[in-house]
Design a protein around this motif. Structure first.
Motif, PDB file in Angstrom:
ATOM      1  N   THR A   1     -10.310  13.329  28.564  1.00 32.01           N
ATOM      2  CA  THR A   1      -9.854  13.153  27.322  1.00 32.01           C
ATOM      3  C   THR A   1      -8.634  11.962  26.282  1.00 32.01           C
ATOM      4  OG1 THR A   1      -8.632  15.625  26.859  1.00 32.01           O
ATOM      5  CG2 THR A   1     -10.952  15.962  26.737  1.00 32.01           C
ATOM      6  N   GLU A   2      -7.979  11.581  27.154  1.00 34.55           N
ATOM      7  CA  GLU A   2      -6.650  10.999  27.106  1.00 34.55           C
ATOM      8  C   GLU A   2      -7.075   9.762  27.160  1.00 34.55           C
ATOM      9  OE1 GLU A   2      -3.958  11.724  30.006  1.00 34.55           O
ATOM     10  OE2 GLU A   2      -3.876  13.241  29.569  1.00 34.55           O
ATOM     11  N   TRP A   3      -8.645   8.918  27.335  1.00 38.90           N
ATOM     12  CA  TRP A   3      -9.300   7.832  26.924  1.00 38.90           C
ATOM     13  C   TRP A   3      -9.487   7.430  26.282  1.00 38.90           C
ATOM     14  CZ3 TRP A   3     -12.640   7.776  32.296  1.00 38.90           C
ATOM     15  CH2 TRP A   3     -11.485   8.053  33.396  1.00 38.90           C
ATOM     16  N   GLN A   4      -9.966   8.741  25.867  1.00 40.29           N
ATOM     17  CA  GLN A   4     -10.731   9.427  23.622  1.00 40.29           C
ATOM     18  C   GLN A   4      -9.050   8.211  22.924  1.00 40.29           C
ATOM     19  OE1 GLN A   4     -13.452   9.665  23.110  1.00 40.29           O
ATOM     20  NE2 GLN A   4     -13.890   9.940  25.649  1.00 40.29           N
ATOM     21  N   GLU A   5      -9.611   7.505  22.197  1.00 43.51           N
ATOM     22  CA  GLU A   5      -8.539   6.160  21.040  1.00 43.51           C
ATOM     23  C   GLU A   5      -8.967   7.748  20.197  1.00 43.51           C
ATOM     24  OE1 GLU A   5      -9.697   2.636  19.940  1.00 43.51           O
ATOM     25  OE2 GLU A   5     -11.432   2.389  21.105  1.00 43.51           O
ATOM     26  N   GLN A   6      -7.194   7.585  19.502  1.00 48.00           N
ATOM     27  CA  GLN A   6      -7.113   8.540  18.240  1.00 48.00           C
ATOM     28  C   GLN A   6      -6.662   8.361  17.678  1.00 48.00           C
ATOM     29  OE1 GLN A   6      -7.069  12.052  18.608  1.00 48.00           O
ATOM     30  NE2 GLN A   6      -8.331  11.993  20.745  1.00 48.00           N
ATOM     31  N   LEU A   7      -6.939   8.032  16.511  1.00 43.95           N
ATOM     32  CA  LEU A   7      -6.279   7.682  15.373  1.00 43.95           C
ATOM     33  C   LEU A   7      -4.447   8.361  14.377  1.00 43.95           C
ATOM     34  CD1 LEU A   7      -8.893   7.859  12.406  1.00 43.95           C
ATOM     35  CD2 LEU A   7      -8.256   5.936  13.425  1.00 43.95           C
TER      36      LEU A   7
ATOM     37  N   VAL B   1       1.029  -1.151   0.326  1.00 40.05           N
ATOM     38  CA  VAL B   1      -0.213  -0.298   0.024  1.00 40.05           C
ATOM     39  C   VAL B   1       1.031   0.909   0.079  1.00 40.05           C
ATOM     40  CG1 VAL B   1      -1.892   0.933   1.582  1.00 40.05           C
ATOM     41  CG2 VAL B   1      -1.884  -1.135   1.174  1.00 40.05           C
ATOM     42  N   CYS B   2       1.468   1.107   0.635  1.00 36.23           N
ATOM     43  CA  CYS B   2       2.503   2.504   1.339  1.00 36.23           C
ATOM     44  C   CYS B   2       3.604   2.891  -0.079  1.00 36.23           C
ATOM     45  CB  CYS B   2       3.720   2.364   1.960  1.00 36.23           C
ATOM     46  SG  CYS B   2       3.115   2.446   3.041  1.00 36.23           S
ATOM     47  N   SER B   3       3.758   1.552  -1.435  1.00 41.28           N
ATOM     48  CA  SER B   3       4.321   1.544  -2.338  1.00 41.28           C
ATOM     49  C   SER B   3       3.763   2.389  -3.742  1.00 41.28           C
ATOM     50  CB  SER B   3       4.980   1.277  -2.636  1.00 41.28           C
ATOM     51  OG  SER B   3       6.334   0.282  -1.429  1.00 41.28           O
TER      52      SER B   3
ATOM     53  N   LYS C   1       2.974  15.460  -1.237  1.00 43.30           N
ATOM     54  CA  LYS C   1       3.439  16.311  -0.652  1.00 43.30           C
ATOM     55  C   LYS C   1       1.958  15.138   0.471  1.00 43.30           C
ATOM     56  CE  LYS C   1       3.263  20.491   3.307  1.00 43.30           C
ATOM     57  NZ  LYS C   1       3.437  21.823   3.355  1.00 43.30           N
ATOM     58  N   LYS C   2       0.636  14.772   0.585  1.00 44.40           N
ATOM     59  CA  LYS C   2      -0.210  14.798   1.107  1.00 44.40           C
ATOM     60  C   LYS C   2      -0.127  13.195   1.045  1.00 44.40           C
ATOM     61  CE  LYS C   2      -3.210  18.635   0.102  1.00 44.40           C
ATOM     62  NZ  LYS C   2      -4.948  19.134  -0.211  1.00 44.40           N
ATOM     63  N   LEU C   3       0.598  12.609  -0.215  1.00 42.17           N
ATOM     64  CA  LEU C   3       0.727  11.556  -0.422  1.00 42.17           C
ATOM     65  C   LEU C   3       1.382  10.696   1.009  1.00 42.17           C
ATOM     66  CD1 LEU C   3       1.116  10.822  -3.963  1.00 42.17           C
ATOM     67  CD2 LEU C   3      -0.521   9.138  -2.066  1.00 42.17           C
ATOM     68  N   GLN C   4       2.662  11.281   0.809  1.00 40.13           N
ATOM     69  CA  GLN C   4       4.060  11.708   1.942  1.00 40.13           C
ATOM     70  C   GLN C   4       3.245  11.621   3.297  1.00 40.13           C
ATOM     71  OE1 GLN C   4       6.911  10.222   1.597  1.00 40.13           O
ATOM     72  NE2 GLN C   4       6.942   9.936   3.917  1.00 40.13           N
ATOM     73  N   ALA C   5       2.788  12.267   3.593  1.00 39.36           N
ATOM     74  CA  ALA C   5       1.503  12.419   5.068  1.00 39.36           C
ATOM     75  C   ALA C   5       0.618  11.877   5.394  1.00 39.36           C
ATOM     76  CB  ALA C   5       0.493  14.088   5.012  1.00 39.36           C
ATOM     77  N   TRP C   6      -0.061  10.754   4.205  1.00 41.59           N
ATOM     78  CA  TRP C   6      -0.354   9.563   4.138  1.00 41.59           C
ATOM     79  C   TRP C   6      -0.256   8.678   4.843  1.00 41.59           C
ATOM     80  CZ3 TRP C   6      -5.434   8.464   5.494  1.00 41.59           C
ATOM     81  CH2 TRP C   6      -6.583   9.388   4.983  1.00 41.59           C
ATOM     82  N   GLN C   7       0.963   8.164   3.834  1.00 35.89           N
ATOM     83  CA  GLN C   7       2.069   7.407   4.712  1.00 35.89           C
ATOM     84  C   GLN C   7       2.185   7.304   5.684  1.00 35.89           C
ATOM     85  OE1 GLN C   7       5.765   5.682   2.649  1.00 35.89           O
ATOM     86  NE2 GLN C   7       4.868   6.859   1.518  1.00 35.89           N
ATOM     87  N   ASN C   8       2.658   8.513   6.331  1.00 37.76           N
ATOM     88  CA  ASN C   8       2.832   8.379   7.527  1.00 37.76           C
ATOM     89  C   ASN C   8       1.819   8.057   8.505  1.00 37.76           C
ATOM     90  OD1 ASN C   8       5.886   9.178   6.775  1.00 37.76           O
ATOM     91  ND2 ASN C   8       5.326  11.040   6.921  1.00 37.76           N
ATOM     92  N   ARG C   9       0.808   8.445   8.407  1.00 34.02           N
ATOM     93  CA  ARG C   9      -0.230   8.489   8.591  1.00 34.02           C
ATOM     94  C   ARG C   9      -0.740   7.157   9.326  1.00 34.02           C
ATOM     95  NH1 ARG C   9      -6.107  12.273   8.236  1.00 34.02           N
ATOM     96  NH2 ARG C   9      -7.534  10.987  10.124  1.00 34.02           N
ATOM     97  N   ILE C  10      -0.833   6.250   7.935  1.00 31.54           N
ATOM     98  CA  ILE C  10      -0.766   4.736   7.757  1.00 31.54           C
ATOM     99  C   ILE C  10       0.199   4.149   8.721  1.00 31.54           C
ATOM    100  CG2 ILE C  10      -1.041   2.687   6.030  1.00 31.54           C
ATOM    101  CD1 ILE C  10      -2.464   4.931   4.565  1.00 31.54           C
TER     102      ILE C  10
END
Length: 854
Positions: A848-854, A378-380, A407-416
């Motif tokens: 709020t720290e109990w909330q799951e974060q993506l 996926v990242c490739s 730039k956005k592609l790299q941001a999404w790759q980092n997020r994934i």
């Protein structure tokens, strides 16, 4: 490039050219719904396209305008969260998607199989979890998903089908075969919109629809109604409700529409309560047990006790009642886990494990980033893939890599890479092109079809059609309502007329009292809708009267002008206004008058009251007829036109500009009176109107008639009072000796035959109180207050009321002040007795720290 040249279905060999004002080009590449692989028109498309060409562009455009009007009159809306100011009206393209019944039979068989598989999968996930134990699916896939709710383990519905509704998004791949893009199992939306689309298309193209032999949608909804009734775990006649998050949800129209069509009560979380192991609806005449809930609230929000603690949309303790088997919830809580797109990667193995065979209709190729090999792939290849979160929520949508810059592609790759378990990716399939009407021409646009299956007996019934969506913008690649896509009707064409099948039960049962039981929230909104409508009408009548008097040929005395303008402020309560006695304000009153009319942020203004009335109507739209909804839309239109018509320096005959809005409000009142069933809802709306009209009469009389003026000035003010109440002409017929204050007060306060007199309002209120459910032998507080008000009014002596001292009619002022106080207390007593003002559940601790974060 080829252009459209079709023949009629009756004579396929006919090759006479058709009108050439509409051209639908054959595809340069890819798959097209209307063209076959040889570039010829598919037989089942010929009649439709021939008919459209015969109609011509102008006629099609006129049909589309008619469709827009119908959708607007029906109140069909869809809210886009990221664009709150965007057009919220539901959009329907006039050219449907056609599917021949032979192909549909194959699709239908595959979708029944898929629904059965997902039903078994749901049972396994909240039962034995054999798929995890046998290694068919990795445990991380299940346990990392927010839709997997451990408290729902072993919670079961009656019968074999646990998954009641199943929605699928279908796309036609390059090989011409359908693929499944996504499954919708939590609270599948779109079925109601599909039904609305069908209703509109049937009205806009009646002969075309009839001659095309289109399969009906009604059988699907009949099956749904029957299945929900069969889910009743408590015996007897089931009370079924549709649970909605409320008017701010994007699909609220559909919730109200389905509730109306199926004959169920639309409720919000605050309308329900859990007591003694059952779910109850809080109605005027007590608690009513709820047996089945068709939910449109996301499952984690349904119970703040066991699921999401800060939810205001659910019912505390609901899951425990479901666990006890005392309420059936469709779809069951926890079913959102099946919407995880990463499941599609493992679906072939799941099908082999649960069904022992491969699925007839494959899914779009999918990768899950929780798998290390998939992650690297996926990242490739992000630029060629659709990136999807495994758990959908507002503000987080799928994206197509080809539409992102580096730039956005790299941001999404980092997020994934940071949270690989939370993302999946899919092969991008553009979808088959379908004829779409846009800007006066037929264009080719890719389409996605969502259709639905409902549990029935031992299997599933598939809707013969569904909700097709397209993008008008050819550059948009992702088709989604939240990203601005529009809808099409979907016609499954039969080769012969469809047989009429009835699912009506053979036994005849007595009329149910369930429909008459309304939640207190509903009657409160009806009550306030009546009040705001009457408040707006009263303001309009006074404004019109003031404009008429100010624009007379002879200038009014300064004292009368000031009294009339001050009355506007007192009656509408738009203080300080004309009570401030600024000289400049009276010399140039136009800006203040325009603000009283059109400033929606000004409390008490006409616009503010009408907006509040329309908001209350939105809360109870399922209680209103289509004609009433149409008139409410007209009120909004007239208000907008009024704002444009009344501009500073351009107030020419302003009373005429107010007339259409007054007429529309009268039409609204007439519809309510003539077409609304005389149940509790009607009583409360009428109570709101009568109570508000009484208060407005009192305020107007105090503002205009309490102070004493000389004879000519007094006559103008008495005349104004009669004009406001539509009583001037009846007064002149009744009394032949000119305008006298005693006689005017008798007409406006004590004449029980005048529907706009004060006494008439009080007696009508008493009748409504008597018709409400009440098991007490004693008078309620509101009836005691009303009795005191009515008695005080009847015992009053008009001759004493007109007596003045120091230019003030003290007796009249004292009586009106007392009546205003009593009627205000009546309104407060009604609210305290009938309306629910309890606070929702509160968290003891919030972190709020109990909330799951993506």
């Amino acid at each position: 490039m080829k252009t459209l040249c079709v023949t009629t279905m009756e004579n396929p060999s006919n090759q006479h050219p058709l009108p050439q004002d509409l051209h639908y080009p054959s595809p340069k590449a890819g798959v097209d719904e209307a063209y076959d692989s040889e570039g010829g028109i598919r037989p089942h498309w010929r009649y439709l396209l021939h008919s459209l060409q015969t109609l011509g562009a102008e006629a099609i455009e006129e049909r589309q305008k008619k469709a827009r009007r119908i959708l607007r009159d029906d109140g069909a809306t869809y809210k886009i969260y990221d664009e709150p100011n965007a057009n919220q009206n539901w959009q329907l393209n006039p050219i449907p998607l056609l599917i021949h019944s032979d192909e549909w039979n194959r699709i239908e068989t595959a979708l029944v199989e898929r629904a059965e598989l997902f039903n078994l999968l749901l049972q396994d996930i909240y039962g034995e979890r054999s798929l995890v134990r046998r290694g068919v699916i990795p445990p991380e896939l299940l346990f990392s998903h927010r839709g997997f709710l451990r408290p729902c383990h072993q919670v079961k519905l009656p019968g074999n089908q646990q998954l009641i509704l199943h929605g699928v998004d279908l796309v036609r791949a390059q090989d011409g075969q359908m693929r499944v893009m996504a499954d919708r199992t939590q609270a599948p939306s779109g079925a109601g919109y599909a039904l609305e689309n069908r209703t509109v298309m049937n009205r806009v193209f009646p002969s075309l629809f009839r001659d095309s032999q289109v399969h009906r949608l009604s059988l699907f909804f009949a099956r749904l109604r029957q299945q929900l009734q069969d889910l009743n775990p408590n015996g007897g006649t089931a009370r079924i409700v549709v649970l909605t998050p409320g008017i701010y949800n994007e699909a609220y129209f559909e919730h109200a529409y389905l509730a109306n069509y199926l004959g169920f009560q639309l409720v919000q979380g605050g309308d329900l309560s859990v007591r003694n192991g059952y779910v109850w609806m809080k109605a005027l005449d007590g608690l009513k047990r709820v047996d089945v809930i068709l939910r449109r609230v996301d499952d984690v929000y349904c119970d703040p006790v066991e699921l999401k603690g800060d939810s205001r949309l659910g019912v505390p303790g609901l899951l425990e009642v479901a666990r006890l088997g005392h309420v059936a919830i469709a779809n069951p809580l926890g079913s959102s886990v099946l919407e995880n797109p990463a499941l599609l990667r493992y679906l072939p193995a799941i099908s082999q494990a649960l069904l022992g065979r491969d699925l007839q209709m494959p899914s779009v190729k999918t990768w899950w980033c929780g798998n290390s090999d998939d992650l690297e792939y996926v990242c490739s290849n992000l630029k060629q893939l659709l990136i999807k979160p495994t758990y959908r929520r507002p503000g987080l949508y799928e994206v197509y890599g080809a539409e992102l810059d580096d730039k956005k592609l790299q941001a999404w790759q980092n997020r994934i890479r940071k949270n690989p378990l939370q993302f999946a990716a899919q092969e991008y399939i553009e979808g088959a092109h379908t004829p779409t009407w846009h800007q006066g021409q037929i264009h080719a646009r890719p389409a996605v079809l969502r259709t639905f299956a409902v549990a029935s007996e031992n299997s599933y019934t598939v809707m013969s059609g569904g909700l097709t969506r397209v993008n008008l913008d050819a550059d948009k690649k992702i088709i989604s309502n939240q990203q601005g896509s529009i809808s099409k009707d979907t016609w499954v064409l039969a080769s012969e007329p469809e047989k009429q099948i009835s699912l009506r039960r053979s036994d005849i049962t007595a009329a149910s009292e369930h429909s008459s039981a309304l939640p207190s929230r509903v009657v409160e909104n009806l009550f306030w809708m009546g009040r705001y409508a009457e408040r707006a009408e009263s303001a309009l009548r006074l404004l019109r009267t003031v404009f008429i008097q100010l624009n007379k040929t002879e200038a009014l005395p300064d004292s009368v002008t000031r009294t009339l303008l001050a009355a506007l402020t007192h009656v509408t309560m738009t203080y300080p206004g004309f009570t401030a006695w600024h000289e400049a304000l009276f010399k140039q009153p136009e800006p203040e008058l325009i603000a009283i009319i059109g400033d929606p942020q000004r409390l008490g203004s006409l616009a503010n009251n009408l907006v509040a009335m329309m908001q209350a109507a939105e809360q109870v739209k399922e209680q209103l007829s289509s004609d009433t909804q149409r008139v409410i839309n007209d009120i909004g239109d007239e208000l907008e036109q009024l704002k444009h018509a009344l501009q500073p320096g351009a107030l020419s005959a302003p009373e005429e500009a107010l007339a259409p809005l007054i007429t529309t409000l009268l039409a609204f009142a007439g519809l309510i009176h003539e077409s609304m069933t005389r149940g509790n809802g009607w009583h409360f709306m009428e109570m709101g109107r009568r109570l508000e009209r009484a208060l407005q009469i009192i305020a107007t009389l105090r503002a205009l008639l309490v102070s004493e003026y000389d004879e000519a000035e007094q006559e103008t003010l008495i005349e104004s009072s009669l004009l406001c109440s539509e009583a001037l002409i009846p007064y002149r017929r009744r009394y032949q000796n000119g305008i006298q204050l005693q006689q005017a007060l008798e007409m406006l306060m004590l004449n029980r035959n005048n529907p706009r007199s004060l006494l008439y309002q009080l007696e009508e209120l008493e009748q409504h109180f008597a018709d409400l459910p009440d098991d007490s032998d004693q008078l309620s507080s509101e009836r005691k207050l009303l009795l005191e008000a009515t008695t005080s009014l009847k015992l009053s002596d008009v001759n004493l009321l007109v007596a003045s001292q120091h230019n003030l009619r003290g007796g009249l002022d004292k009586l009106l002040a007392r009546l205003h106080h009593l009627m205000s207390q009546v309104a407060k007593a009604i609210s305290q007795r009938y309306f629910d003002h309890t606070e929702g559940p509160q968290l003891l601790v919030k972190n709020t720290e109990w909330q799951e974060q993506l």
